[in-house]
Design a protein around this motif. Structure first.
Motif, short mmCIF file in Angstrom:
data_model
loop_
_atom_site.label_atom_id
_atom_site.label_comp_id
_atom_site.label_asym_id
_atom_site.label_seq_id
_atom_site.Cartn_x
_atom_site.Cartn_y
_atom_site.Cartn_z
N LYS A 666 0.84 -0.53 -0.16
CA LYS A 666 -0.03 0.26 -0.12
C LYS A 666 0.73 1.12 0.19
CE LYS A 666 -3.48 -2.50 2.66
NZ LYS A 666 -4.05 -2.68 3.48
N LEU A 669 2.17 2.06 -3.87
CA LEU A 669 1.58 2.53 -4.17
C LEU A 669 0.91 3.78 -3.67
CD1 LEU A 669 -1.57 -0.86 -4.06
CD2 LEU A 669 -0.06 0.21 -6.08
N ASN A 670 0.89 4.13 -2.65
CA ASN A 670 0.69 5.61 -2.52
C ASN A 670 2.48 6.34 -2.70
OD1 ASN A 670 -1.64 5.94 -1.59
ND2 ASN A 670 -0.99 4.88 0.40
N TYR A 673 4.98 3.96 -6.61
CA TYR A 673 5.27 3.04 -7.21
C TYR A 673 4.23 2.75 -8.55
CZ TYR A 673 9.32 1.70 -4.81
OH TYR A 673 10.53 2.19 -4.05
N ASP A 674 4.55 2.69 -10.11
CA ASP A 674 3.78 2.22 -11.07
C ASP A 674 3.41 0.43 -10.85
OD1 ASP A 674 4.23 4.87 -12.28
OD2 ASP A 674 5.81 3.72 -12.33
N LEU A 709 -6.34 -1.80 -4.05
CA LEU A 709 -6.25 -1.74 -5.64
C LEU A 709 -7.69 -0.90 -6.15
CD1 LEU A 709 -4.14 -4.13 -6.94
CD2 LEU A 709 -3.22 -1.50 -6.55
N LEU A 714 -7.15 1.91 -8.91
CA LEU A 714 -5.54 1.56 -9.45
C LEU A 714 -5.96 0.09 -10.52
CD1 LEU A 714 -2.97 1.73 -7.04
CD2 LEU A 714 -3.36 3.05 -9.50
N ARG A 718 -1.44 -4.17 -11.29
CA ARG A 718 -0.04 -3.31 -10.81
C ARG A 718 0.62 -4.19 -9.98
NH1 ARG A 718 0.57 1.34 -12.96
NH2 ARG A 718 -1.58 2.25 -13.95
N VAL A 719 -0.07 -5.14 -9.08
CA VAL A 719 -0.04 -5.77 -8.17
C VAL A 719 0.11 -7.27 -8.90
CG1 VAL A 719 0.07 -7.06 -5.77
CG2 VAL A 719 -0.30 -4.25 -6.81
N SER A 749 1.63 4.97 -12.92
CA SER A 749 0.76 5.43 -11.41
C SER A 749 0.02 6.83 -11.04
CB SER A 749 1.14 5.38 -10.54
OG SER A 749 0.32 5.37 -9.10
#
Lengths: 753, 207, 431
Positions: A666, A669-670, A673-674, A709, A714, A718-719, A749
């Motif tokens: 998390k 992502l915040n 990171y793409d 996500l 998102l 992405r993960v 992102s």
């Protein structure tokens, strides 16, 4: 905390690092962004002078944390193993310059990669403490051995020979186990020709005379609590009394039971007393005491005997054993010799499908033929008990015909069923299913039926159940080929047929090995050191009680049953049982669990320290959390082989994917990171995860991250959680490159700022 | 020898393996076979037999007395020794096969039609008569074994070789009426008689 | 070279394969001092040369990584590579060992950067690939090599190539003057983990290993699957490089045979069952690739039975109960033709395949009795556990043909036996 710390960064210019990278810039970053108070560059850091440079700073400048920006942590490990300080290895060689092509157009992004790794190394250093061993480690070096058969007795004797004390617990009224009920054993020495004395009587006597071994007969283990170095064991005797003993480690040599031959009615067992299993034949041989064996029905001396191999074994029939018990071919050969040695005229036939006499067993087989034991490759369909003689019906596979043999006595070579106690995983699954509202359905029923009416061997006072977890068919074996003594309950080692079907020779060897592991576990527990695979690790998990929500995830998910629950439902860590994988840390939704040198922050701050370029630069940033056991070495070796991968990835090694906490994903992502990749070992039945369930847990947790996500709007792509093997030196970089391509397709992102 | 045969059956009470071990040359090796089949595959005449050696050994162990003794298999062995060389248990297979043939023959239960056996008998009869092989008689006997017309055909086919042998003195044309003998043929009879005695004694035929 | 301190409380382990590494690590992790002696330039032994393990089909190097990590952080173990034991004397608790160490021509300064290798052009036969491929004369034996140090082959020492290698090294790690050394060690106990070697397939005359290109051994077959191996990971025939889609596996190649090895080598059945899975891996589920196993008994002992069942379910794998009599070669195609008889029901075959893999037997790699005559061995030369052997303990495949799991058990047991001896000494000295 940062106050006491003095971070130094050492940047190596050797191995082309100086030529490929602007090391002055790296030094600058270490100083300004990384807050390193000492920064040095060296042309050959792993040389004696280079290491001395660091040593001097430790001695003279009070450096407590050394960030070594050079090669991979897998290289030059001994050179950079500095006492007293925390060493952080920043991987600029395998991780940066070898992973990137040496070209002008790549120069900038390669430098960016190195810049980030220096930032990450310094960030990690700010949150790492060199671990001091657990001060509450127990120091008992007494070894408890449960089971007084040949395996347990061997373990006890070998431990005693090494100078340690043993408590030997046997549920029967005498030592010896199944081996004690044998007339003779299969030979263990050249020329491997004839049955040998079991020497059990001598063994029992020497154990009784051994001051270092205390024997409890008619006794069982009523309760086991504690941890390696400080197990507390209640030993209950048949008379009702209970004594409590301390032990440093435990060996479980609870052996096997014979497969219940009455489940094979077609083989005539139970219908005629003249159909016996191999154990029954041993009884008859003991009675005969070297003279002619008599048949049970009328005491007539046996003139013909047929051995039926694989009775109820290697079978796909319900209720029968699907495996082979390994010893039975040699055992039947031995038993056939009982007859031949008493009188060569007795007709002895062994009906087998594959005759399995590995190693020197081949000599034994040949000698049986020499003694005129007849071997027939065939499949027995039934034993008819109607007439005065028994009639063994079989298909002769060589002559390709259905035929029969008549005999006075038939011996069924039935298999070994492990005496391994409770199937704790089935119980736990059932419990989980109950908590989840009974979704598990059929699987639960199946597992419940397994655990009914089984007595526990160890009665472990563990959150995760009373016995060692089982592998297939109820054996308490290690799952690992390289590590047969890997145990999922630290400091408790199974040996003998409880972990795998085996004969006396193997059980003896196995018990000796287990004896070493038990001694080792007790010795290391006293020093606060981890057991395999992080042997020697002094760190251990600690937790902040005030933040805990009693969710029980850590207690349930710990692969080693290290964490109990107290009465209030808080986790109770047993450091001695802990293997330092960090699965508990990964499981904790409120992030209260950490290790001194491995925590939410040591990784979280690394990923946050990365300089994420603004959206206009079109340079994606991919976070890779790579398992240090297989994925990280694979990437190292890929780079050594010139298999390059995207310069947009930033790799952080983790102890196990099981230790990966959602928050890292998390946070990443915040931070903009793409994409995020978790790279770990194979999961499933043939799992390769060194910590059993880490990879499995990571997949499970990441499947739940989709919600997050979605909330962030998102894309799920992405993960990604990937399984790699250590040999994937081509595939692993390819997977990363493919992932970067995929991210480029989706677009960068929206969270960059 | 039919009565010998019956006596044997009685004496060994269906334990044919034991009978073979005690009566057949190298017969006590039969028990050592592990049924790998390398002998069967190694035999150049393999495709022409009823049962390959390893199967014969299994049949012996399974007590298939009549089938084994009447089999043509052991008569097919040409003593190439491939099987012995390759046998992982070092069984002297060639010798066992010959031993079985000999035993079946002695018991009078050997395969009747097998040409090898018939030729062997013919050769024996021929050579023991005078102590010297009469090539012409043996050849003709062999050619006419399967009837007159076959005999003519085979003789014509072998004409060239026959003439060649005659020209080099290897074939006596008068052999048909009176072949050459050897000196002291009575001694040969004595020798053979003694040899039989020794063998019978060794194999227990007299008892 | 390096100082090695060894006393009569030191345990010397000879052989750095998985058994030797295990014995050394287990003893050291009990707090004992260990000297580990390996004749090759790197640890890992034969296990490192395997593509996959049975029955999990996992990678041998995976466990090796863990073992190396244990080794790297354990100061109690001293590793001597390129070293062989020349003589042993003394008795339990007091052995003297003479070790010969060949020159590596590369010292500890080496960073394994690979510059020397890039600088030279000479090649040598690559023992890691059973000499089926070549490697540079300045080389790292394999990716996972430990110590992570290059080796200069003696053939280029004293040549221009050698000087090129030396010039390429920026850290002064190449020492072309290095000479063989004799090292004398004391030891309280000796663990002999010298492992096994494949039986010489050329001795099995009917199978034509020395005459037919398309007859290979099971250990060579393992190397073929490695992407860095002699065929770059492709299952192709040595004769013409064509894909080997019909592969015959011949069991007991040398084992259970009084003409060769009298013992059963135990692992070969499982190794072959494992190797049949390589066909699917290589050519895919849908391919026509097929494997035929010619066997006497399938010895998938104990829980391995499960794996046997799995392979039996694979329609592409067939089983023929037969010891193949001999192999002929079809001159035009180079195809080996297997002759024999299926003993189950008597069926004669002449089966043509693309490639034959001989499931080669295991024998002890070192004749221990040539070194010291007092060691009790079985008829095949494997070391027995015998009180007469004093504190000289076999471990792993020096004691019997064993699979990895059993070899590691054996090594762990050997470590304890050695510890018992040195503990007795330390107790005696303390008293």
């Amino acid at each position: 905390m940062a106050d006491e710390k003095k971070i130094a960064a050492y940047i190596c210019r050797g191995c082309e690092l100086g030529a490929r990278l602007d090391t002055d810039q790296l030094a600058n970053i270490a100083q300004r962004e990384g807050k390193a108070r000492v920064v040095q560059q060296h042309d050959f850091l792993c040389s004696e002078e280079g290491v001395q440079l660091i040593r001097n700073d430790i001695d003279n400048e009070g450096v407590t944390h050394a960030v070594v920006a050079a090669c991979s942590r897998r290289a030059k490990t001994a050179a950079f193993s500095l006492e007293d300080v925390a060493v952080i290895r920043t991987n600029l060689r395998e991780g940066v310059i070898w992973a990137q092509p040496d070209s002008e157009e790549n120069r900038e992004i390669t430098q960016e990669m190195a810049d980030d790794y220096v930032r990450m190394g310094c960030a990690e250093a700010r949150f790492v403490t060199r671990p001091a061993a657990n001060s509450e480690a127990g120091s008992s070096k007494i070894i408890l051995v449960v089971g007084g058969g040949i395996s347990g007795m061997t373990a006890a004797q070998e431990i005693s020979k090494a100078g340690y004390s043993v408590i030997l617990v046997e549920k029967q009224g005498q030592l010896g186990g199944w081996a004690g009920r044998l007339w003779k054993r299969t030979p263990g020495k050249e020329p491997f020709a004839d049955p040998e004395d079991t020497k059990i009587a001598q063994m029992v006597q020497s154990i009784e005379e051994d001051d270092r071994i205390s024997v409890h007969l008619n006794a069982t283990v009523g309760r086991t609590s504690g941890a390696p170095g400080q197990f507390s064991v209640d030993i209950s005797t048949a008379s009702g009394s209970t004594v409590t003993e301390n032990a440093g480690a435990i060996i479980q040599a609870s052996g096997f039971e014979n497969f219940d031959a009455s489940q094979l009615p077609e083989m005539g067992f139970g219908k005629s007393p003249n159909v016996v299993d191999q154990a029954g034949l041993e009884l008859l041989a003991k009675e005969a005491d070297g003279k002619r064996i008599k048949r049970p029905s009328d005491g007539k001396e046996v003139e013909s005997v047929v051995f039926v191999q694989c009775a109820g074994q290697r079978s796909d029939k319900e209720g029968e054993l699907s495996y082979c018990s390994g010893h039975c071919c040699n055992t039947s050969i031995k038993q056939a010799m009982y007859f031949k040695d008493a009188n060569p005229e007795i007709e002895t036939a062994i009906i087998y499908n594959d005759l399995r006499t590995p190693g020197n067993g081949e000599d034994f087989y040949r000698n049986a033929q020499r003694k005129r034991v007849t071997f027939t490759k065939g499949e027995v369909s039934s034993v008819e008990t109607g007439g005065s003689d028994l009639e063994v019906r079989f298909k002769d596979l060589i002559l390709d015909e259905v035929t029969s043999l008549s005999a006075d006595l038939v011996v069924l070579a039935t298999g070994q069923v492990p005496n391994s106690g409770v199937d704790v995983e089935a119980e736990l699954e059932a419990e989980t299913a109950e908590n989840d509202g009974n979704q598990a359905g059929s699987k639960q029923e199946e597992s419940l039926s397994v655990s009914v009416a089984v007595e526990s061997i160890l009665n472990l006072d563990y959150r995760q159940g009373a016995d060692l977890p089982h592998l297939q068919h109820g054996f308490s074996d290690s799952h690992f080929i390289c590590f047969p003594y890997e145990s999922r309950r630290t400091g408790i080692y199974a040996c003998g047929p409880v972990r795998r079907p085996m004969d006396i020779a193997q059980a003896t060897e196995d018990a000796t090995g287990a004896a070493l592991k038990a001694i080792q576990a007790a010795e290391n527990a006293a020093l606060g050191r981890a057991a395999h695979p992080r042997s020697g690790d002094l760190s251990f998990p600690s937790f902040r009680k005030e933040g805990c929500t009693q969710c029980k995830r850590c207690t349930v998910e710990c692969p080693f049953g290290a964490i109990n629950e107290d009465d209030a439902g808080y986790p109770l860590f047993n450091e001695g049982r802990c293997r330092r994988c960090g699965t508990c840390m990964g499981s904790c939704p409120v992030r209260v669990i950490s290790f001194e040198n491995y925590s939410i922050d040591t990784v979280g701050q690394q990923l946050k320290s990365v300089d994420v370029p603004d959206e206009f630069e079109e340079k994606p940033r991919i976070l890779v959390l790579a398992c240090e056991n297989d994925a990280y070495p694979a990437l190292d070796m890929a780079a050594r082989n010139g298999n390059h991968y995207s310069a947009y990835v930033r790799v952080i090694p983790v102890r196990c994917l099981g230790s990966v906490n959602d928050i890292w994903v998390k946070d990443a992502l915040n931070c903009g990171y793409d994409g995020i990749v978790l790279m770990g070992c194979k999961k499933g039945d043939d799992y390769q995860c060194h910590f059993v369930k880490g990879s499995e847990m990571a997949h499970y947790r990441m499947s739940k991250i989709d919600d997050t996500l979605q909330q962030l709007q998102l894309e799920a792509e992405r993960v990604s959680t990937l399984e790699v093997e250590i040999t994937d030196i081509r595939r692993a970089p390819q997977l990363l490159n493919d992932f970067v391509d995929q991210i480029n397709e989706i677009g960068l992102s929206p969270f960059r700022f | 020898m039919g009565s010998t045969n019956t006596a044997k059956v009685d004496r060994y009470k269906n334990n044919f393996l034991k009978e073979v071990e005690e009566n057949v040359e190298e017969g006590d090796w039969v028990r050592m076979c592990m049924q790998c089949g390398v002998c069967a595959g190694s035999c150049p005449l393999g495709p022409h037999w009823d049962h390959p050696p390893q199967e014969i050994f299994m049949m012996i162990r399974a007590g298939k007395r009549d089938e084994v003794l009447a089999s043509d298999s052991m008569w097919m062995c040409t003593s190439c020794y491939n099987c012995i060389v390759r046998c992982p248990r070092e069984l002297p297979i060639t010798h066992i096969m010959h031993g079985l043939a000999n035993y079946a023959h002695r018991l009078g239960v050997a395969h009747q039609e097998n040409p090898t056996r018939r030729f062997a008998q013919m050769f024996w009869n021929n050579v023991t008569k005078t102590g010297r092989a009469n090539e012409l008689k043996i050849s003709l006997g062999l050619y006419f074994m399967d009837g007159f017309m076959n005999g003519i055909k085979k003789s014509l086919a072998m004409k060239k070789i026959g003439i060649g042998m005659f020209m080099t003195g290897r074939l006596d044309p008068f052999g048909l009426v009176q072949g050459r003998g050897c000196k002291g043929s009575g001694d040969i009879d004595k020798m053979l008689k003694k040899a039989f005695e020794i063998e019978d004694h060794r194999k227990g035929y007299n008892s | 070279m390096a100082e090695v301190v060894a006393t009569n409380e030191t345990i010397v382990v000879v052989g750095g394969g998985i058994s030797g590494m295990t014995a050394a690590l287990e003893a050291a992790e009990c707090g004992k001092d260990v000297v580990l002696i390996e004749k090759n330039p790197s640890l890992g032994g034969r296990v490192a040369q395997l593509y996959k393990y049975f029955p999990k089909l996992c990678r041998p190097t995976c466990g090796q990584e863990i073992n190396q990590r244990r080794l790297k952080v354990n100061p109690r173990i001293k590793v001597l590579t390129m070293a062989e034991v020349e003589a042993v004397s003394g008795q339990a608790g007091d052995y003297s060992i003479t070790v010969n160490q060949s020159p590596r021509f590369v010292n500890e300064k080496c960073t394994a950067c690979g510059a020397c290798s890039s600088a030279v052009t000479s090649e040598i036969a690559n023992p890691f690939d059973y000499n089926l491929s070549k490697t540079k004369a300045a080389y790292l034996p394999f990716d996972m090599a430990y110590p992570q140090q290059y080796v200069i082959d003696p053939s280029i020492v004293g040549t221009e190539e050698g000087e090129k290698a030396k010039a390429a090294c920026s850290v002064g790690a190449i020492d072309l003057e290095m000479e063989a050394e004799t090292i004398n060690l004391k030891a309280g106990a000796i663990i002999w983990a010298t492992g096994w070697k494949p039986y010489d397939a050329g001795n099995i005359q009917p199978y034509g290993y020395d005459r037919f290109l398309n007859v290979v051994t099971s250990v060579e077959f393992e190397r073929m699957m490695d992407p860095k191996g002699p065929t770059a990971g492709k299952l192709v025939r040595p004769s013409d490089g064509a894909e080997a889609k019909s592969i015959a596996f011949i069991q007991c190649a040398g084992s259970r045979d009084r003409n060769h090895l009298t013992h059963c080598s135990r692992i070969c059945c499982m190794a072959t069952l494992k190797q049949t899975t390589y066909l699917t891996e290589q050519f895919g589920e849908q391919s026509e690739a097929e494997a035929t196993i010619y066997y006497i008994d399938i010895r998938a002992i104990d829980r391995f039975e499960e794996f046997y069942n799995r392979v039996q379910e694979d329609e592409k794998v067939s089983f023929v109960k037969s010891k193949v009599a001999y192999i002929a070669e079809d001159k035009a195609s180079g195809n080996p033709i297997l002759h024999g008889v299926d003993t189950e029901g008597y069926n004669r075959y002449a089966a043509e395949h693309d490639l034959v893999v001989l499931a080669i037997g295991m024998e002890p790699s070192v004749d221990i009795n040539a070194l010291t005559s007092e060691i009790s061995t079985d008829a095949s030369g494997f070391i027995q556990l015998d009180e007469e052997n004093g504190a000289f303990f076999g471990a792993g495949c020096s004691t019997n043909p064993l699979d990895v799991n059993r070899a590691v058990q054996s090594a762990t047991a050997a470590a304890l036996r050695a510890i018992q001896v040195v503990n007795q000494i330390s107790r005696a000295e303390a008293a």
